[in-house]
Design a protein around this motif. Structure first.
Motif, PDB file in Angstrom:
ATOM      1  N   VAL A  85       0.857  -0.929   0.157  1.00 11.20           N
ATOM      2  CA  VAL A  85      -0.034   0.225  -0.060  1.00 11.20           C
ATOM      3  C   VAL A  85       0.795   1.278  -0.052  1.00 11.20           C
ATOM      4  CG1 VAL A  85      -1.574   1.388   1.307  1.00 11.20           C
ATOM      5  CG2 VAL A  85      -2.028  -1.240   1.080  1.00 11.20           C
ATOM      6  N   GLU A  86       1.800   1.226   0.728  1.00  8.02           N
ATOM      7  CA  GLU A  86       2.914   2.408   0.831  1.00  8.02           C
ATOM      8  C   GLU A  86       3.745   2.703  -0.375  1.00  8.02           C
ATOM      9  OE1 GLU A  86       5.390   1.667   4.029  1.00  8.02           O
ATOM     10  OE2 GLU A  86       3.747   1.858   5.690  1.00  8.02           O
ATOM     11  N   LYS A  87       4.057   1.681  -1.107  1.00  5.29           N
ATOM     12  CA  LYS A  87       4.911   1.577  -2.332  1.00  5.29           C
ATOM     13  C   LYS A  87       4.258   1.769  -3.730  1.00  5.29           C
ATOM     14  CE  LYS A  87       8.517   1.672   0.477  1.00  5.29           C
ATOM     15  NZ  LYS A  87       9.513   0.604   0.521  1.00  5.29           N
ATOM     16  N   THR A  88       3.046   1.612  -3.770  1.00  4.63           N
ATOM     17  CA  THR A  88       2.579   1.559  -5.194  1.00  4.63           C
ATOM     18  C   THR A  88       1.330   2.090  -5.479  1.00  4.63           C
ATOM     19  OG1 THR A  88       1.830  -0.069  -6.883  1.00  4.63           O
ATOM     20  CG2 THR A  88       0.679  -0.248  -4.518  1.00  4.63           C
ATOM     21  N   GLN A  89       1.058   2.644  -6.513  1.00  9.35           N
ATOM     22  CA  GLN A  89      -0.081   3.465  -6.959  1.00  9.35           C
ATOM     23  C   GLN A  89      -1.242   2.754  -7.034  1.00  9.35           C
ATOM     24  OE1 GLN A  89       2.736   5.739 -10.063  1.00  9.35           O
ATOM     25  NE2 GLN A  89       0.893   7.076  -9.723  1.00  9.35           N
ATOM     26  N   LEU A 129      -5.831  -3.138   1.529  1.00 10.49           N
ATOM     27  CA  LEU A 129      -5.540  -2.879   0.261  1.00 10.49           C
ATOM     28  C   LEU A 129      -6.845  -2.415  -1.014  1.00 10.49           C
ATOM     29  CD1 LEU A 129      -3.834  -6.524  -0.138  1.00 10.49           C
ATOM     30  CD2 LEU A 129      -2.528  -4.328   0.004  1.00 10.49           C
ATOM     31  N   ARG A 130      -7.989  -2.607  -0.345  1.00  7.10           N
ATOM     32  CA  ARG A 130      -8.949  -2.314  -1.422  1.00  7.10           C
ATOM     33  C   ARG A 130      -8.903  -1.002  -1.939  1.00  7.10           C
ATOM     34  NH1 ARG A 130     -14.376  -4.166   1.465  1.00  7.10           N
ATOM     35  NH2 ARG A 130     -15.296  -3.550  -0.526  1.00  7.10           N
ATOM     36  N   PRO A 131      -8.642   0.101  -1.535  1.00  9.37           N
ATOM     37  CA  PRO A 131      -8.510   1.366  -1.844  1.00  9.37           C
ATOM     38  C   PRO A 131      -7.684   1.432  -3.267  1.00  9.37           C
ATOM     39  CG  PRO A 131      -8.728   1.607   0.323  1.00  9.37           C
ATOM     40  CD  PRO A 131      -8.304   0.225   0.173  1.00  9.37           C
ATOM     41  N   LYS A 132      -6.800   0.619  -3.241  1.00  8.06           N
ATOM     42  CA  LYS A 132      -5.981   0.707  -4.414  1.00  8.06           C
ATOM     43  C   LYS A 132      -6.074  -0.365  -5.537  1.00  8.06           C
ATOM     44  CE  LYS A 132      -2.195   3.629  -2.512  1.00  8.06           C
ATOM     45  NZ  LYS A 132      -0.797   3.759  -2.166  1.00  8.06           N
ATOM     46  N   ILE A 133      -6.984  -1.477  -5.383  1.00 12.77           N
ATOM     47  CA  ILE A 133      -7.234  -2.421  -6.162  1.00 12.77           C
ATOM     48  C   ILE A 133      -8.049  -1.746  -7.135  1.00 12.77           C
ATOM     49  CG2 ILE A 133      -7.992  -4.584  -6.812  1.00 12.77           C
ATOM     50  CD1 ILE A 133      -7.644  -5.369  -3.602  1.00 12.77           C
ATOM     51  N   LYS A 134      -7.433  -1.889  -8.725  1.00  9.04           N
ATOM     52  CA  LYS A 134      -8.354  -1.227  -9.663  1.00  9.04           C
ATOM     53  C   LYS A 134      -8.765  -2.310 -10.597  1.00  9.04           C
ATOM     54  CE  LYS A 134      -9.238   2.211 -12.517  1.00  9.04           C
ATOM     55  NZ  LYS A 134     -10.285   3.253 -12.306  1.00  9.04           N
TER      56      LYS A 134
END
Length: 243
Positions: A85-89, A129-134
């Motif tokens: 979460v910290e390292k990826t967009q 993780l969900r907020p960043k899962i596209k």
């Protein structure tokens, strides 16, 4: 979401591949994809992979491809999730285990959890993780050609191609029952048999009399391959009205 047209010609999409609880088949398919992906290698940089890189620390990246189910009893999974979460967009879940739970959730196919590790959930249900899962890519494992075309669409920002994968994030069952419920029962099935050929476990068979697929739930590994392959799924059809 980042857009490739906003970058200069020297930009490379930084990607990483992360492994939770699975057989690593999805990552192998991902690596097989690169044999046919020479034309995109100049636009992509693989900055992290437990199979191909020796980096102990996770670098910053644009896209994290994640395979495997999340074990609720494994503290290492929690630590890895927080670092991703910290390292990826953006996060893309790869395969049935990460996207829907797959064999790790249903203990199908002789891959029952270890005694100390009993609770597995798909990455799409992990709250941090969900907020960043596209996007979610179905399959057990996904076909390398599918992964290659997905990568091209991501680089080209082909939203029409990517939209079904965005819908997949919200899919709950990801089984042959979805094909029966969402396609066949609504009169949308054209009898092409694509879902049957996509099924890795033989849960779907083709009825030659009615030209429609038949589903055997006990064989299903909930990988989503059938729904992802069906040409009639994820289309903006109006919902039928029953009188």
């Amino acid at each position: 979401m980042f857009y490739s047209r906003d970058f200069d010609d020297d930009f490379k999409l930084k990607i990483g591949f992360f492994h939770f609880s699975s057989c690593s088949g999805c990552q192998i398919s991902f690596l097989d994809m690169f044999e046919d992906a020479v034309e995109v290698l100049d636009a992509v940089e693989l900055v992290y992979s437990n199979m191909l890189t020796k980096k102990e620390e996770i670098p910053e990246m644009n896209v994290a491809f994640v395979e495997g189910a999340f074990c609720l009893e494994d503290k290492r999974h929690t630590e890895l999730a927080r670092e991703i979460v910290e390292k990826t967009q953006m996060i893309v879940t790869v395969g049935g285990c990460a996207s829907f739970g797959g064999v790790r959730r249903f203990s199908v196919g002789g891959q029952a959890p270890q005694p100390a590790h009993q609770s597995f959930v798909p990455i799409t249900e992990v709250e941090i993780l969900r907020p960043k899962i596209k996007y979610a890519i179905p399959g057990c494992p996904p076909n390398p050609s599918l992964l290659y075309n997905f990568m091209l669409a991501l680089l080209e920002v082909n939203e029409e191609f990517l939209q079904p994968f965005e819908y997949m994030v919200l899919t709950k069952d990801a089984s042959g029952f979805d094909v029966i419920k969402e396609v066949v029962s609504k009169g949308l099935c054209v009898g092409c048999g694509t879902c049957v050929t996509a099924c890795p476990s033989g849960a779907l068979t083709f009825n030659q009399t009615y030209n429609k697929p038949m589903f055997e739930a006990s064989f299903c590994v909930h990988c989503g391959s059938c729904l992802g392959a069906c040409p009639q799924s994820f289309k903006p059809y109006p919902q039928p009205v029953y009188f």
